[in-house]
Motif scaffolding. Structure first.
Motif, short mmCIF file in Angstrom:
data_model
loop_
_atom_site.label_atom_id
_atom_site.label_comp_id
_atom_site.label_asym_id
_atom_site.label_seq_id
_atom_site.Cartn_x
_atom_site.Cartn_y
_atom_site.Cartn_z
N LYS A 82 45.38 29.19 34.10
CA LYS A 82 44.14 29.35 34.84
C LYS A 82 44.24 30.53 35.81
O LYS A 82 43.31 31.33 35.92
N ALA A 83 45.38 30.64 36.48
CA ALA A 83 45.59 31.75 37.42
C ALA A 83 45.62 33.08 36.67
O ALA A 83 45.07 34.09 37.15
N ALA A 84 46.26 33.11 35.51
CA ALA A 84 46.33 34.34 34.72
C ALA A 84 44.93 34.74 34.24
O ALA A 84 44.58 35.93 34.26
N LEU A 85 44.15 33.77 33.82
CA LEU A 85 42.79 34.06 33.36
C LEU A 85 41.94 34.57 34.52
O LEU A 85 41.17 35.52 34.36
N LYS A 86 42.09 33.98 35.68
CA LYS A 86 41.34 34.42 36.85
C LYS A 86 41.72 35.85 37.21
O LYS A 86 40.85 36.68 37.50
N HIS A 88 42.89 38.10 35.20
CA HIS A 88 42.35 38.97 34.14
C HIS A 88 40.88 39.24 34.36
O HIS A 88 40.41 40.39 34.21
N ARG A 89 40.13 38.21 34.72
CA ARG A 89 38.70 38.38 34.95
C ARG A 89 38.45 39.30 36.15
O ARG A 89 37.51 40.10 36.13
N GLN A 90 39.25 39.14 37.19
CA GLN A 90 39.07 39.98 38.38
C GLN A 90 39.42 41.43 38.06
O GLN A 90 38.84 42.36 38.64
N ALA A 91 40.36 41.64 37.14
CA ALA A 91 40.75 42.99 36.78
C ALA A 91 39.65 43.68 35.98
O ALA A 91 39.53 44.92 36.01
N LEU A 92 38.84 42.91 35.30
CA LEU A 92 37.75 43.50 34.53
C LEU A 92 36.64 43.84 35.46
O LEU A 92 35.90 44.68 35.50
#
Length: 92
Positions: A82-86, A88-92
């Motif tokens: 979940k932290a990795a996905l978050k 990743h989303r913030q990086a986009l």
């Protein structure tokens, strides 16, 4: 060889219903000493006093511990995903 069950029962009663914290702690230590003398641990005492199968109870406790550990690892992995996905989303 079995411990003196009646003596253990009296000591364990103090552990469960002792008056002060110090009295309970002293009774718990005495129960531990009695149990260890015969190869048991504190978790075995209620089973011994109930006349149950200590070895079966140990197997059940060990299985439950393994299951708790597996659930804990799964929760950690889910949190990491979940932290990795978050991130990743913030990086986009």
């Amino acid at each position: 060889m079995m411990p003196d069950v009646e003596r253990l029962r009296k000591v364990w009663a103090l552990v469960e219903r002792g008056g002060s914290a110090g009295e309970c702690a002293a009774a718990r230590e005495r129960a531990r000493v009695i149990a260890e003398r015969y190869g048991y641990v504190l978790d075995d005492i209620p089973v011994l006093l109930a006349g149950g199968d200590v070895y079966k109870a140990r197997e059940i406790r060990e299985r439950q511990q393994r299951e708790r550990e597996a659930r804990r690892r799964e929760a950690e992995q889910a949190s990491a995903r979940k932290a990795a996905l978050k991130a990743h989303r913030q990086a986009l």
